[in-house]
Design an enzyme around this catalytic site. Structure first.
Site, PDB file in Angstrom:
ATOM      1  N   SER A   1     -92.944  36.732 -72.468  1.00 18.97           N
ATOM      2  CA  SER A   1     -92.300  37.770 -71.663  1.00 18.97           C
ATOM      3  C   SER A   1     -92.129  37.326 -70.213  1.00 18.97           C
ATOM      4  CB  SER A   1     -93.164  39.026 -71.681  1.00 18.97           C
ATOM      5  OG  SER A   1     -94.343  38.801 -70.933  1.00 18.97           O
TER       6      SER A   1
ATOM      7  N   GLY B   1     -94.751  35.171 -67.980  1.00 25.24           N
ATOM      8  CA  GLY B   1     -94.338  33.931 -67.336  1.00 25.24           C
ATOM      9  C   GLY B   1     -94.517  33.988 -65.825  1.00 25.24           C
TER      10      GLY B   1
ATOM     11  N   GLU C   1     -90.141  30.041 -70.582  1.00 24.63           N
ATOM     12  CA  GLU C   1     -88.909  30.576 -71.157  1.00 24.63           C
ATOM     13  C   GLU C   1     -89.186  32.054 -71.353  1.00 24.63           C
ATOM     14  OE1 GLU C   1     -87.175  32.303 -73.695  1.00 24.63           O
ATOM     15  OE2 GLU C   1     -87.292  30.745 -75.244  1.00 24.63           O
TER      16      GLU C   1
ATOM     17  N   CYS D   1     -85.371  35.033 -78.707  1.00 27.42           N
ATOM     18  CA  CYS D   1     -85.069  34.921 -77.266  1.00 27.42           C
ATOM     19  C   CYS D   1     -83.571  34.926 -77.059  1.00 27.42           C
ATOM     20  CB  CYS D   1     -85.610  33.614 -76.712  1.00 27.42           C
ATOM     21  SG  CYS D   1     -87.306  33.299 -77.160  1.00 27.42           S
TER      22      CYS D   1
END
Lengths: 524, 524
Positions: free
Chosen positions: B241, B245, B264, B301
Site C-alpha cells: 500500500s 511504502g 511499488e 496493482c
C-alpha cells in the site's frame, strides 16, 4: 559584453529591486561595477512555468538538434574570450590559468554530451517480440527512456565553470532532454551571467524553445527552496556542502510528489600508504600529497583530507617531508568569506581534539580571505574516538592517521562514511595485502585510484564522481562522465502499440546504430 | 513437509514466544494447524548481521555459481509440489489454478535472472584507456557495478509467490549479488515458510553462505521498521500500500545513512476508450474491461480502476454492457480481512462523493471476506473536484469518466498522479488524436498498452513495472523484468589500478561475451 545583473527567465532579461553584489575574495571587497538581481518567488515560478512549457518542444526535437545545441553552447562559451576568464578569476580568487583550463574542460564536457546524445545507448532500447502462439499469448514489449522533465541545477562555488551554470549537471540534463532552471551561485554572479548569455545565444541560434534554460539568482536560501519545491521541477542536481544538500533533500522528500536529488556533498577521500610503496618512495609521496591537498586552495571535493599509514620510521619520514613541504606553502585566496571562515573553524575544531596533533602549518596569510595550510596527525586507535576527525575541512587541511598495523588501518577504513574516492599508494610487494582492502574500498567509495591523487576528475565514460552517502545523496549515480545522463531519464515500456503510435526509435528495424537489446540479445 | 512456524535466520530455524496464526479468508477463520513465530528485535538484528557476514562471500562467488543458486531455488520451489499450491491457495483465497500459474511465473523469473547474471551487461563494464601523451596525461579508467549490500524485501499479499518470498525483488537482489532479509507477509506465513525452506535447500545444495537469505515474520509493524532502520541494510524492495511504502520511505530517509526504497505502491491505471475503437467494438471492450477488473478479485496493482471515454451514445452503450456484465459477477474471496474492509470503505467513500453515481454492483457476497464488485461513473468536468476520485480502491471497483471531448479527457489525464500503466483502446481512425495523448501518458506512467488490458505483467527484458510517484517511490526503476537488477547495484570506477588489483572482469581483454564500452565504443 557589459554585465547588467539581470536574471534570465526563458530568454528574457529581468531586473528586480532586490540586489546584491559580487565579491572579490583577493581584495576582500565587493565588486562595485554592477548589482545583481535577486529572484522573487514569481521569478522562480515563471522560470519553472517556462521550463515546463519548453519541455515537450525541447525533448521531442531530433537528437541531432539537441546535440547541435550543446555544441553551440560550447562554442558560445569559448567565444566569450578573456572576459569570462577575467571575471571568473576575479569572483573566485582562482588564478586565470586554472580558469582557462576549467573553461576547456567545460566546453569539452558539453561536446562529449553532444556525442553521447548521438550514441543513444542511454535510451536503453529494448524490444521483446510477441509470441501469439504461447499460452498465454506473449505481448510485444518495447522499452526506451524518456527525460524526466524540468531540472533544477545548483552551481558549485569551487568550479565556477565546470560544476556551475553550464557545468556537468546542466550539460547532462540538457543532453537527456530536460530543460534547466539554474540557481546561480551567489559567489560568481557575473560569471553566471556571462555563461547564461552564451546559452541564450545558443538557444537562439539553434532554434530551441526559450524556456529550455533560465537563470535565477539570490543571496538567501529562499530562491533555491522555492525552486526545489516547485511542482514542475522533476529532479535536482547540486554540488556543495552537506548541510546544503541535505536541506534540499528534505524539501524534495516533503513534496506531494517527491523527486530525486542528486547532491554531491562531502568527502575526506582517504589515501592509503602501503608499506612497500612508502618504503620505496616516501619522500616523493609526501611531496605529491602536499601538492594534491594544496591544489586550488584545497577546494576540491576530492581533496585528500585523510592519509593512512602504518606507524614506524618510514611514516615518520613521510610526515616530516610533508611537514617541511607544507611549511613552505603560501596561503591561498579562498573562494568566499564564508568558506574561508568555515575553513578556519574546521581547523580549530580539529586542533581542539585531544587526540589530534598539529604537524605543520603553511605560511601566514598575506592578504584577506587567505587560508593557511595545516597538517594534523592522529593515532589509528584514536581516530574513531571523536567524530570531528571524520568531518571534511574544505581547504588545505589534511589528517595523517598513524595505524598500528594493517588490521587497524582496515578497521579505520571500514568505519568511514561514504566517500567520493579512495587512493592506494602501492608497490608490487603490497599487492596481496592491498587486495584484502579492495572490498572495503568498493563498499565505501565511488572511485578507487592507485598511485595517483584524487584531485582531478577525468570527464569520460568510465568516470564515477559519486559514492555512498554522504559523499552523495544517491550512490547509484555519477555527476561527472557520460553515465551522468542516466540521472535525468526514466524507462517507459510500450505494449502492443501499433507502429504508428510507437516512438520512431522503437519501430521495427529503426534502431540503426544505437545499442539495443532485441529478444534478449545485444545489437548495434 | 510439515510446517513448524519457525523463523529462518541464516539457515537456522528459530522459534519465539510471540506467535500468530495464518488466516483462511474463504472460511473467515484462523488456520489452526500451526502457530508462527514473530521475530524479536534480536532476530532481525541477527538476520541482518548474518546477511552482512554473507555479503562478501556471496557477492564474490563466480557468476556461474550465483546463477546456479537461482536455478536451484526455482527447482526446489517446483519440488514443493501440490503442498505449496494448496497452502498458498488456502492462505490467499486465490484459486489453485491461479496459484499454479503464479508458481510457474515465479520459477521462470528466477531462471530469467539466472540467465541475466550470465548476460552480465548489468555490470556496465566501461574501459577508457590511458593516454600518457596528453597534457595533462589521461589516466586509465575502468568501471563496473558492485552490489549494494544486504537488501530488505517486503512481500506482497496479492501475489504470495511471484511478488513475495522468492518473488521479483528477492530474485533481482540475489542476482545482483545482495543477500536478502525477507519480511514475510503475515497474510501467508505458511507459504513463506515453504518457500524459505526451498531457498534454504538451494543454499545448502549450491554451497552458498547461510546468511544469504533469512525470513523474519511478525504481525505488527515493528519487524519491518527495525529491518529498514538496521544500518547493515542497504536497500529496500516493497510491494504494497501507499501508506506502507511511505512509512518505509520515511524510516529510510531518517537513517544516519539514508538508503533507497523501491516501493511499488498505488495506481488506478487509466484506460482510454478512443472514439473509433469504442464505436467499432464497444461491447467487446466493455466485457473485456469487466473481466480485467475482476481478475484475481481485482487485487492487481495494475487493475483498471479508471476508464475514460467521450460522452455520447457509444459510451452509454459501453457503460450499459459493462454494468450488465458486472451485475452477474459473483463476489470473490479477498486476500485478507483488512483488505476486504479497506475495499468496502473505499467503495463507500467513492459512493459518498456528490459527483459520483453507482452504475452497477456485482452479486451479493455468499461467504466471509467476499468483495462485491462495483462500477461507478463521474463526469470529466467533476473528476478533479474531489481527490477521492483519484484514490486506488483495491478490489473489483472502477470508475468510468465521461468526458465532454478529447480536450477534457487529456486534461483529466494530465492531472493524474503517477501510474503503473495507461491503456489506450485505439483504431486506425484514432491514431492522430491518440498521438497527441502520448506525451502526457509518457510523463505519467511506466507502461503504455494499446488494445489490451493492464492486468498481467510479462517478465521480460522490455517490461517496466514502475512509474512516477506514487505508483512507485522511484520512477527510474522497475520491479519486474531484467532491468530490476539495476536497483541493487551501483557503479565504481577504478583509476590506474595495476592489473593484479583490478576485478578480473575489468582486466585487459577479459570481458569476453559481456557487453562493454571500450574507449566509447560498444563491444560484445
Amino acid at each position: 559584453m557589459t554585465l547588467t545583473g539581470d536574471l534570465f527567465i526563458a530568454g528574457e532579461r529581468r531586473s528586480s529591486e532586490q540586489r546584491f553584489r559580487a565579491y572579490d575574495p583577493a581584495k576582500g571587497a565587493e565588486i562595485e561595477d554592477v548589482a545583481f538581481a535577486g529572484a522573487s518567488e514569481q521569478d522562480v515560478a515563471d522560470a519553472c512555468a517556462a521550463a515546463e512549457a519548453a519541455f515537450l518542444p525541447y525533448s521531442t526535437k531530433p537528437l541531432e538538434e539537441r546535440a547541435a545545441f550543446l555544441e553551440a553552447i560550447a562554442d558560445e562559451i569559448e567565444a566569450l574570450g578573456d572576459a569570462l576568464v577575467e571575471r571568473a578569476s576575479r569572483e573566485s580568487g582562482l588564478p586565470a590559468a586554472r580558469i582557462t583550463g576549467e573553461r576547456g574542460r567545460t566546453a569539452n564536457q558539453l561536446r562529449l554530451f553532444a556525442k553521447e546524445v548521438h550514441d543513444g545507448a542511454w535510451q536503453k532500447l529494448r524490444i521483446d517480440h510477441a509470441d501469439p502462439a504461447r499460452t498465454p499469448p506473449k505481448p510485444d514489449l518495447r522499452l526506451r527512456t524518456v527525460p524526466v522533465g524540468p531540472v533544477a541545477v545548483f552551481g558549485a562555488s569551487n568550479f565556477p565553470l565546470a560544476f556551475s551554470t553550464a557545468g556537468g549537471d546542466t550539460a547532462s540534463a540538457l543532453a537527456a532532454g530536460c530543460p534547466v532552471v539554474m540557481k546561480g551561485h551567489s559567489a560568481h554572479p557575473g560569471t553566471a551571467e556571462l555563461i547564461a548569455s552564451a546559452i541564450a545565444r545558443a538557444v537562439e541560434k539553434t532554434g530551441m524553445p526559450s524556456g529550455v534554460f533560465s537563470l535565477v539568482n539570490g543571496m538567501g536560501r529562499h530562491v533555491g527552496q522555492s525552486l526545489v519545491a516547485d511542482p514542475r521541477i522533476q529532479a535536482v542536481g547540486f554540488t556543495g556542502s552537506r548541510a546544503g544538500g541535505e536541506a534540499l533533500m528534505k524539501i524534495a522528500a516533503a513534496r506531494p510528489r517527491p523527486i530525486p536529488v542528486y547532491a554531491e556533498m562531502s568527502a575526506i577521500n582517504p589515501v592509503i600508504l602501503m608499506p612497500e610503496a612508502l618504503k620505496a618512495r616516501g619522500d616523493a609521496l609526501a611531496k605529491a600529497y602536499v601538492a594534491s591537498m594544496a591544489m586550488g586552495a584545497g577546494q576540491f571535493c576530492t581533496n585528500p583530507g585523510l592519509v593512512l599509514g602504518i606507524a614506524g620510521p618510514e611514516l615518520d619520514a613521510f610526515s616530516q617531508v610533508a611537514a617541511e613541504t607544507l611549511t613552505g606553502q603560501a596561503a591561498q585566496v579562498m573562494l568566499t568569506e564564508g568558506i574561508y571562515k568555515a575553513f578556519e573553524e574546521g581547523k580549530e575544531k580539529l586542533a581542539a581534539s585531544p587526540y589530534v596533533e598539529k604537524v605543520a602549518e603553511g605560511a601566514e596569510p598575506a592578504g584577506p580571505t587567505q587560508g593557511r595550510a595545516a597538517l594534523f596527525t592522529v593515532a589509528g586507535k584514536d581516530f574513531l574516538a571523536d567524530p570531528v576527525h571524520l568531518h571534511e575541512v574544505f581547504g588545505v587541511s589534511s589528517v595523517l592517521v598513524r595505524c598500528a598495523d594493517l588490521e587497524e588501518l582496515k578497521s579505520v577504513l571500514s568505519q568511514l562514511e561514504g566517500q567520493l574516492t579512495a587512493t592506494i599508494q602501492v608497490d608490487e610487494g603490497d599487492y596481496e595485502s592491498a587486495r584484502a582492502l579492495m572490498p572495503v574500498l568498493e563498499q565505501t567509495v565511488g572511485r578507487i585510484l592507485a598511485n595517483g591523487w584524487p584531485t582531478g576528475v577525468e570527464v569520460t565514460h568510465a568516470m564515477v564522481h559519486g559514492g555512498p552517502y554522504p559523499a552523495t545523496s544517491d550512490g547509484r549515480t555519477t555527476s561527472v562522465g557520460t553515465l551522468a545522463i542516466e540521472r535525468f531519464v526514466r524507462p517507459v515500456a510500450y505494449q502492443d502499440l501499433p507502429e504508428a503510435l510507437l516512438p520512431p526509435v522503437l519501430r521495427e528495424g529503426a534502431q540503426d546504430g544505437v545499442l539495443a537489446r532485441i529478444d534478449g540479445a545485444w545489437t548495434l
